[in-house]
Motif scaffolding. Structure first.
Motif, PDB file in Angstrom:
ATOM      1  N   ILE A 368       0.847  -1.198   0.000  1.00 18.11           N
ATOM      2  CA  ILE A 368       0.000   0.000   0.000  1.00 18.11           C
ATOM      3  C   ILE A 368       0.879   1.244   0.000  1.00 18.11           C
ATOM      4  CG2 ILE A 368      -1.795   1.226   1.289  1.00 18.11           C
ATOM      5  CD1 ILE A 368      -2.473  -1.553   2.562  1.00 18.11           C
ATOM      6  N   ASP A 369       0.538   2.217  -0.858  1.00 18.25           N
ATOM      7  CA  ASP A 369       1.362   3.427  -0.980  1.00 18.25           C
ATOM      8  C   ASP A 369       0.986   4.470   0.069  1.00 18.25           C
ATOM      9  OD1 ASP A 369      -0.847   4.893  -1.826  1.00 18.25           O
ATOM     10  OD2 ASP A 369      -0.206   5.014  -3.918  1.00 18.25           O
ATOM     11  N   PRO A 370       1.718   5.585   0.158  1.00 22.87           N
ATOM     12  CA  PRO A 370       1.453   6.606   1.183  1.00 22.87           C
ATOM     13  C   PRO A 370       0.065   7.217   1.103  1.00 22.87           C
ATOM     14  CG  PRO A 370       3.664   6.873   0.300  1.00 22.87           C
ATOM     15  CD  PRO A 370       2.984   5.860  -0.566  1.00 22.87           C
ATOM     16  N   ASN A 371      -0.597   7.105  -0.071  1.00 25.77           N
ATOM     17  CA  ASN A 371      -1.948   7.639  -0.224  1.00 25.77           C
ATOM     18  C   ASN A 371      -3.027   6.622   0.125  1.00 25.77           C
ATOM     19  OD1 ASN A 371      -1.074  10.216  -1.241  1.00 25.77           O
ATOM     20  ND2 ASN A 371      -0.592   9.189  -3.180  1.00 25.77           N
ATOM     21  N   GLY A 372      -2.592   5.450   0.563  1.00 22.01           N
ATOM     22  CA  GLY A 372      -3.562   4.435   0.966  1.00 22.01           C
ATOM     23  C   GLY A 372      -4.070   3.574  -0.161  1.00 22.01           C
ATOM     24  N   LYS A 373      -3.414   3.634  -1.328  1.00 23.06           N
ATOM     25  CA  LYS A 373      -3.847   2.811  -2.451  1.00 23.06           C
ATOM     26  C   LYS A 373      -2.976   1.564  -2.569  1.00 23.06           C
ATOM     27  CE  LYS A 373      -6.183   6.016  -5.563  1.00 23.06           C
ATOM     28  NZ  LYS A 373      -6.270   6.514  -6.955  1.00 23.06           N
ATOM     29  N   ILE A 374      -3.621   0.478  -2.940  1.00 20.83           N
ATOM     30  CA  ILE A 374      -2.896  -0.766  -3.163  1.00 20.83           C
ATOM     31  C   ILE A 374      -2.139  -0.654  -4.480  1.00 20.83           C
ATOM     32  CG2 ILE A 374      -3.110  -3.258  -3.549  1.00 20.83           C
ATOM     33  CD1 ILE A 374      -5.737  -3.120  -1.915  1.00 20.83           C
ATOM     34  N   VAL A 375      -0.835  -0.937  -4.448  1.00 16.26           N
ATOM     35  CA  VAL A 375      -0.030  -0.840  -5.669  1.00 16.26           C
ATOM     36  C   VAL A 375       0.402  -2.221  -6.175  1.00 16.26           C
ATOM     37  CG1 VAL A 375       0.787   1.489  -5.200  1.00 16.26           C
ATOM     38  CG2 VAL A 375       2.072  -0.468  -4.299  1.00 16.26           C
ATOM     39  N   ALA A 376       0.334  -3.227  -5.288  1.00 12.82           N
ATOM     40  CA  ALA A 376       0.698  -4.594  -5.703  1.00 12.82           C
ATOM     41  C   ALA A 376       0.148  -5.565  -4.670  1.00 12.82           C
ATOM     42  CB  ALA A 376       2.210  -4.751  -5.834  1.00 12.82           C
ATOM     43  N   LYS A 377       0.009  -6.835  -5.060  1.00 17.26           N
ATOM     44  CA  LYS A 377      -0.445  -7.862  -4.124  1.00 17.26           C
ATOM     45  C   LYS A 377       0.208  -9.198  -4.471  1.00 17.26           C
ATOM     46  CE  LYS A 377      -4.530  -9.718  -4.527  1.00 17.26           C
ATOM     47  NZ  LYS A 377      -5.995  -9.934  -4.624  1.00 17.26           N
ATOM     48  N   GLY A 378       0.241 -10.085  -3.497  1.00 17.48           N
ATOM     49  CA  GLY A 378       0.792 -11.410  -3.731  1.00 17.48           C
ATOM     50  C   GLY A 378       2.277 -11.434  -4.026  1.00 17.48           C
TER      51      GLY A 378
END
Length: 400
Positions: A368-378
């Protein structure tokens, strides 16, 4: 699957609609077991508390739901009785000793008199050469896959491969590798032909349930395949589970890169409440794991390496445990030397954070990035390090 793993898979059973449809009303099953050398100890393993002297049977489909039963284990012998709505793959298991993994034997359960015999191997933590009798669907399954292996040539190739391995005949092994690829294609064609011409086969329905595609295109294809089955199978408990799994996966697809992370709060090791939103303004790896999860424990050194490398550059980690046993959880945290914050509500697979993120298997994580968005998973293994290197190499350093 590696023989050292706890699961001894027998596979799923092939049967006709007559054999596999709704079970005769008031019909019952009697499952009698005699596993030489099998004992049952008390303890905690794989997220479950075990009682000494008992063996468990799960995967029972009764009254439109899965349920679990237990029976007394005496000198390797046990008896289960009950009824099922429809045939289902059941799991006989117990904790045989000090191992952290239970021994598991899978078999098809239906309303009939079934016997299971075999010998427990402490070294492999499995039941060797199990013999299951009294289940017509199991017999049909065994015949189908035996034919598929023999006709494709895989049985003979496997025999020759074992001989070549003992002789260290590298040339023969290479040749068998090529033959094995061709045999696998024949095997697949054989199974595909059968499944396409038997819409009343319950095993075909199971095989669909065994793998739920991750992408939308695959989910749509799976829905179309379901429509090819006989109406009675389409209304079965298993078919309804597949439909539910498709719906869940579609929701799961919405929790990924580009999506705002879902906030939650859970108690940490010291009991203080920790929120995901506490990490606002920072890169945080949200990590789901459990003390009883072998792959999780194997991945922990890699996550620790990533933390030691990138924490000084701005990376934080928040781990959510799907444990139910507090002592086992804390012991694993100490043993694996995990320095970052750990939280858990000790509800196992019903962990509230896990439910919000629709965790189906572990380990799983979300970057999760500083803005609270998911940028990658797994992200696992080298993939985790490569992703973090890209982020912090380009100067995305967060506030500390």
């Amino acid at each position: 699957m590696n023989s050292n793993r706890l699961f001894f898979f027998l596979g799923f059973i092939l049967f006709s609609l007559t054999a596999s449809g709704q079970q005769v009303k008031n019909a019952k099953y009697t499952l009698t077991g005699n596993i030489e050398g099998l004992v049952s100890k008390a303890g905690y393993a794989k997220g479950k508390n075990f009682t000494a002297g008992y063996v468990y049977l799960s995967g029972i489909v009764r009254n439109g739901a899965y349920t679990t039963d237990s029976a007394k284990l005496t000198d390797g012998r046990f008896i289960f009785t009950g009824n099922v709505d429809e045939p289902s793959m059941a799991y006989i298991f117990c904790k045989p000793g000090e191992r952290n993994s239970p021994v598991v034997l899978m078999m098809f359960l239906e309303n009939s008199n079934i016997s299971v015999t075999g010998k427990y191997s402490p070294d492999e933590n499995s039941v060797k050469d199990p013999q299951i009798k009294g289940s017509a669907v199991q017999d049909e399954y065994a015949g189908l896959f035996e034919n598929a292996n023999n006709i494709s040539g895989r049985t003979e190739i496997r025999r020759q491969y074992e001989v070549a391995m003992k002789k260290n005949d590298t040339a023969k092994l290479a040749a068998l590798g090529k033959e094995g690829t061709a045999a696998m294609e024949k095997y697949t064609d054989y199974m595909r032909e059968y499944t396409s011409t038997h819409p009343a086969s319950f095993v075909n329905l199971y095989l669909l349930s065994d793998y739920i595609p991750r992408e939308e295109s695959g989910l749509t294809e799976l829905e179309n395949e379901l429509k090819k089955f006989d109406k009675q199978l389409q209304s079965s408990f298993l078919a309804k589970n597949i439909i539910s799994a498709i719906a869940d996966q579609r929701k799961r697809l919405q929790i990924g890169p580009g999506i705002q992370a879902i906030d939650f709060s859970q108690p940490g090791v010291d009991g203080k409440i920790v929120k995901l939103s506490d990490y606002a303004g920072k890169y945080v790896l949200l990590d789901f794991w459990a003390s009883w999860c072998g792959p999780c424990r194997a991945e922990n050194p890699n996550v620790l390496k990533a933390y030691n490398t990138f924490n000084k550059k701005g990376l934080e980690i928040l781990s959510v445990s799907l444990d139910e046993n507090r002592a086992a959880w804390l012991k694993a945290v100490k043993a694996d030397k995990l320095p970052w914050l750990q939280v858990s509500d000790l509800k196992g697979w019903k962990n509230e954070a896990g439910s919000k993120y629709m965790i189906q298997s572990i380990p799983e994580n979300f970057l999760i990035d500083p803005n609270g968005k998911i940028v990658a998973k797994g992200l696992r293994g080298e993939q985790l390090h490569k992703e973090l290197e890209k982020i912090f190499h380009r100067g995305d350093i967060t506030s500390r």
